[in-house]
Design an enzyme around this catalytic site. Structure first.
Site, PDB file in Angstrom:
ATOM      1  CE1 TYR A   1      -1.607  -2.646   8.684  1.00  0.00           C
ATOM      2  CE2 TYR A   1      -1.643  -4.101   6.787  1.00  0.00           C
ATOM      3  CZ  TYR A   1      -0.951  -3.287   7.568  1.00  0.00           C
ATOM      4  OH  TYR A   1       0.329  -2.862   7.390  1.00  0.00           O
TER       5      TYR A   1
ATOM      6  CD  GLU B   1      16.060 -25.372  -2.027  1.00  0.00           C
ATOM      7  OE1 GLU B   1      16.284 -26.248  -1.786  1.00  0.00           O
ATOM      8  OE2 GLU B   1      16.224 -24.516  -1.130  1.00  0.00           O
TER       9      GLU B   1
ATOM     10  CG  ASP C   1      19.841 -25.544  -2.545  1.00  0.00           C
ATOM     11  OD1 ASP C   1      19.929 -25.906  -3.803  1.00  0.00           O
ATOM     12  OD2 ASP C   1      19.548 -24.553  -1.921  1.00  0.00           O
TER      13      ASP C   1
END
Lengths: 360, 516
Positions: free
Chosen positions: A92, A188, A240
């Site tokens: 910004y 995770e 996973d």
């Protein structure tokens, strides 16, 4: 004087002097990619090779050059005022640079990464901090931080957050720790973390639970690294069973990434071990699966072909090849097939007892 | 006497009328489906009108109208300001297949086989049962004739249903109305596109088009210059086939073989005629009508072995480089135009001439394949693009050398229209529907030469444009971003204003001098 400030000034001076000598100024950046890292299992993390790209100031590079210089000037200002700016804020601030402004944040992030790599510092040293949250912590740990206004020490007991958790700050460099935990379990997904926390898994197993929420942030990686080094505790990772969990999450935590190779040394956890879910677990625990997506297959094949970490670990090659052969992936939550708390009562205790079932 | 099998078969064997043949093989003539039937009908009528006007030497003003009568039934109206047709000929021209003035002569014209318009009349009759309505007037003081015609599909003879004198404001001209089963389609292969392309290749023509719905469209002429009148020529010996040769031997008025060769062919001198006769082992004073089949075959072979001068090429009337550009300019809004007219050349004894044109930039879409406009004797070819020698020549030209992108074996892409025109006394089409040019090496070579010349001019234009763009970009980049290098360095190094100014001046010099 602050080292980073010196580096900024040197580099600006080089550019200025070159121009005054009527030469085209240049900047040199290490190339940030897996092709430009090496992996030595003894050191335990991805190190940068020497390859650098040279950016010469020409008509085509004048915009990036201008943006790099202006961001260096902003970094100097932030450091001198002992302030900070988030990556989003930097983006910004650039909106006030007229033609040199960034149109999208990824553009400003890339320039920031370039400066970081050029000076071999991390962005916190430039005065810039990430947006991303550090990660959630629960369990047998007391973190000693400072009260931002009074500067007095604050003791934070991570067993006292009820069903909630302590959240890792973006700058972990000055934290101190007290713990007698046996290990850290890095998880995770936030959902799995919540389940383990709600059933106070940490109490029974005397451990610290950390939720990474996908690819761990730098702060989270540094937090785990400092905690495990200083208190000499093991780190186990629970993800996973898919190439994303194995490579993007676990590998990044353990040895770092190609993109941030210039800072991997401090932002990795070489002693981390992969607890599960492994392709073998899918068979042993008869887990429900989904077929691998095209992007999974591509990722696994890329890793086998190009990732120096995988190339150094036969076990990982076997695991990825097995996964490709099976053609399926399985999530942590797939264990719920055998009952919601099967993961707490059976899976994790069994895995913890059987290091042979882990991956390096 | 017992009947043999052959006798039984003989009962079933009968002559097949040409009209019956047509109904069963309509695809050969361009009536494969309702969309093409409409297009072919308009094409044949417009071709005839333009040829007629040009023969008379008047600037063509053509009206084309399509009215939708029901879901799959349309009325096509084509009207011209040509010379009109004399009373006796009207029924034969419109309602007898294979009747026409163009089949027997060798000169550059649009229609070639004379099968066209009567085939449309018959198609309309077969699909709707309606007759064709013809109005024609041959001069201001003549009366206009109105006919309603049918084709007798057994005998291939015209059947006149109505024959009357009517009032018509026009001084001269012909109007035809045909009802037919059809489907109307807009877009790339539609009637409007066909007329637009006709207007490009015939900038001397004004066409008024009234589509089934929507407003009337006018394609106005861009020049009053009429195309040079093509000359009729005699066939060149290299161009005749054996069957044709036998027919010519029978039909000739010449008394001796030598005079037949000299009078009925172009470029055959007494010496050449003798040489042919010697090679064919034929007596040069034989009567042509008595040459037997085997002897004709020898004659045919002998012709191939004698060196004969190429046919005259002044019989061809190209569009011309200026008029191609005018035609492109009036229908396509681009920023660059170029065109090339090649000198005439010869394939198999037939003279032909190739022209090419390119329009580039402007309103043309930049990321699509180029549009290829193919013309044969000024008639747009809309179908069978893939099978055409023009397409093959464009595809095998290396457009990347000329600033367009091109994938292997494909048309180039870019904001570009490529026009190719072949003019010839005998255009070698691959089928009777006259939609693609046969692959003669001589023709492909000429097309490629024309395209390459256009390509070189295009490349030079693109290079200049790119260079100008690059210069402009360079200038604007320097102006935009240099001040920020100044700000950055000033903030970090705390430069004085004078130091910053001096540094920026040097830097500007460095960048402007560098080529990148």
């Amino acid at each position: 004087m602050n080292k980073t400030l010196l580096k900024i000034k040197h580099s600006a001076k080089d550019v200025y002097d070159k121009i005054m000598k009527k030469q085209k100024p240049i900047m040199k950046f290490p190339i940030r990619s897996l092709n430009n890292v090496k992996y030595d299992p003894k050191k335990g993390y991805f190190e940068l090779l020497g390859t650098k790209k040279v950016r010469t100031l020409t008509v085509n590079t004048v915009k990036t050059f201008a943006q790099t210089l202006r961001m260096m000037a902003l970094s100097k200002e932030v450091i001198e005022k002992d302030d900070i700016a988030t990556k989003r804020e930097v983006y910004y601030v650039s909106k006030n640079w007229e033609d040199a402004k960034f149109n999208e944040q990824p553009e400003s992030d890339t320039v920031m990464d370039d400066i970081e790599a050029m000076f071999a510092v991390n962005r916190e040293q430039l005065g810039f901090i990430p947006e991303e949250k550090g990660g959630d912590v629960a369990g047998k740990l007391i973190v000693i931080d400072k009260d931002p206004t009074s500067g007095k020490g604050v003791r934070i007991d991570c067993t006292k957050f009820g069903s909630g958790a302590y959240s890792v700050p973006s700058d972990v460099e000055n934290l101190k720790f007290e713990t007698k935990a046996k290990f850290i379990l890095a998880i995770e997904t936030a959902g799995m973390f919540e389940r383990l926390n709600r059933h106070q898994f940490w109490k029974k197993h005397n451990c610290i639970l950390i939720s990474m929420g996908g690819v761990p942030s730098r702060a989270c990686r540094r937090f785990i690294r400092r905690l495990s080094d200083e208190k000499k505790i093991d780190v186990y990772v629970f993800c996973d069973n898919d190439p994303y969990g194995h490579m993007n999450i676990y590998r990044t935590l353990k040895v770092g990434s190609g993109n941030a190779a210039h800072i991997n040394e401090y932002f990795c956890v070489p002693k981390a071990k992969y607890l599960g879910v492994t392709p073998q677990d899918v068979i042993d625990y008869k887990l429900p699966t989904h077929p691998l997506k095209d992007v999974d297959i591509k990722r696994a094949k890329d890793a086998l072909k190009n990732d120096p970490f995988v190339q150094n670990h036969k076990e990982w090659q076997k695991a990825l090849q097995l996964m490709l052969k099976m053609g399926v992936r399985a999530e942590q939550q797939a264990l719920a097939k055998w009952g919601l708390n099967y993961v707490i009562e059976n899976y994790l205790p069994e895995k913890l007892k059987n290091p042979k079932s882990w991956l390096p | 006497m017992t009947k043999t099998r052959a006798d039984e078969l003989a009962k079933k064997q009968r002559e097949i009328s040409i009209s019956e043949f047509f109904t069963k093989n309509r695809h050969l003539l361009g009536f494969d489906n309702p969309i093409k039937a409409l297009m072919t009908t308009i094409k044949e009528a417009v071709d005839n009108s333009l040829d007629a006007c040009e023969e008379m030497g008047v600037l063509p003003d053509i009206y084309v109208g399509i009215r939708q009568l029901s879901e799959d039934r349309f009325k096509v109206i084509v009207e011209d300001n040509g010379p009109g047709i004399v009373k006796e000929q009207i029924p034969k021209i419109f309602a007898k297949l294979l009747y026409g003035s163009k089949f027997h002569k060798l000169s550059q014209s649009r229609g070639q086989q004379g099968i066209g318009i009567s085939a449309s009349v018959m198609y309309g009759q077969l699909t709707t049962g309606k007759s064709a309505k013809i109005t024609s007037k041959t001069g201001p003081r003549k009366s206009a004739l109105f006919y309603e015609l049918h084709v007798d599909t057994k005998t291939n003879d015209p059947e006149i249903l109505k024959d009357q004198v009517v009032e018509w404001k026009k001084d001269h001209g012909t109007r035809i109305e045909i009802d037919l089963e059809a489907k109307y389609q807009k877009g790339k292969r539609g009637v409007e596109e066909y007329l637009k392309q006709t207007a490009i290749a015939n900038p001397h023509v004004t066409i008024t088009y009234s589509p089934p719905s929507g407003e009337e469209i006018k394609f106005l002429r861009a020049t009053k210059e009429m195309p040079k009148e093509p000359k009729e020529i005699k066939p060149h010996p290299y161009g005749v086939e054996l069957g044709m040769l036998i027919k010519m031997l029978k039909d000739t008025k010449a008394k001796t073989l030598q005079s037949f060769l000299m009078n009925d062919f172009s470029r055959v001198s007494a010496k050449v005629a003798k040489e042919i006769c010697e090679k064919a082992k034929l007596y040069e004073r034989s009567r042509p009508g008595r040459i037997a089949a085997q002897e004709a075959d020898n004659l045919f072979k002998a012709i191939k072995n004698v060196k004969i001068m190429n046919p005259p090429t002044n019989c061809i009337s190209p569009i011309g480089e200026d008029l191609i550009i005018k035609g492109l300019k009036k229908e396509i809004n681009a920023s660059f135009y170029t065109s090339v007219t090649r000198p005439p050349s010869v394939y198999r004894g037939n003279p032909f001439q190739i022209e090419a044109g390119i329009a580039y930039g402007g309103d043309l879409p930049g990321d699509e394949l180029v549009r290829l406009l193919r013309f044969a004797n000024r008639v747009p070819l809309l179908y069978q693009q893939g099978a055409c020698a023009i397409t093959k020549s464009v595809v095998s030209t290396l457009w990347r050398n000329y600033g367009l992108s091109q994938s292997r074996g494909a048309l180039p892409s870019g904001p570009c229209v490529i026009l190719v025109h072949i003019a010839s006394v005998w255009v070698p089409f691959t089928s009777e529907s006259k939609e693609s040019i046969a692959h003669y090496p001589e023709i492909i070579k000429e097309i490629k030469l024309a395209l390459q010349e256009c390509g070189r001019r295009l490349a030079s234009h693109i290079r200049k444009r790119k260079k100008a763009e690059h210069e402009a970009k360079k200038k604007s980049y320097i102006e935009k971003y240099l001040p920020h290098i100044g700000v950055g360095l000033r903030d970090i190094l705390k430069l004085k204003e004078s130091e910053e100014k001096k540094m920026l001046k040097i830097l500007k010099d460095i960048l402007e001098r560098s080529r990148k």
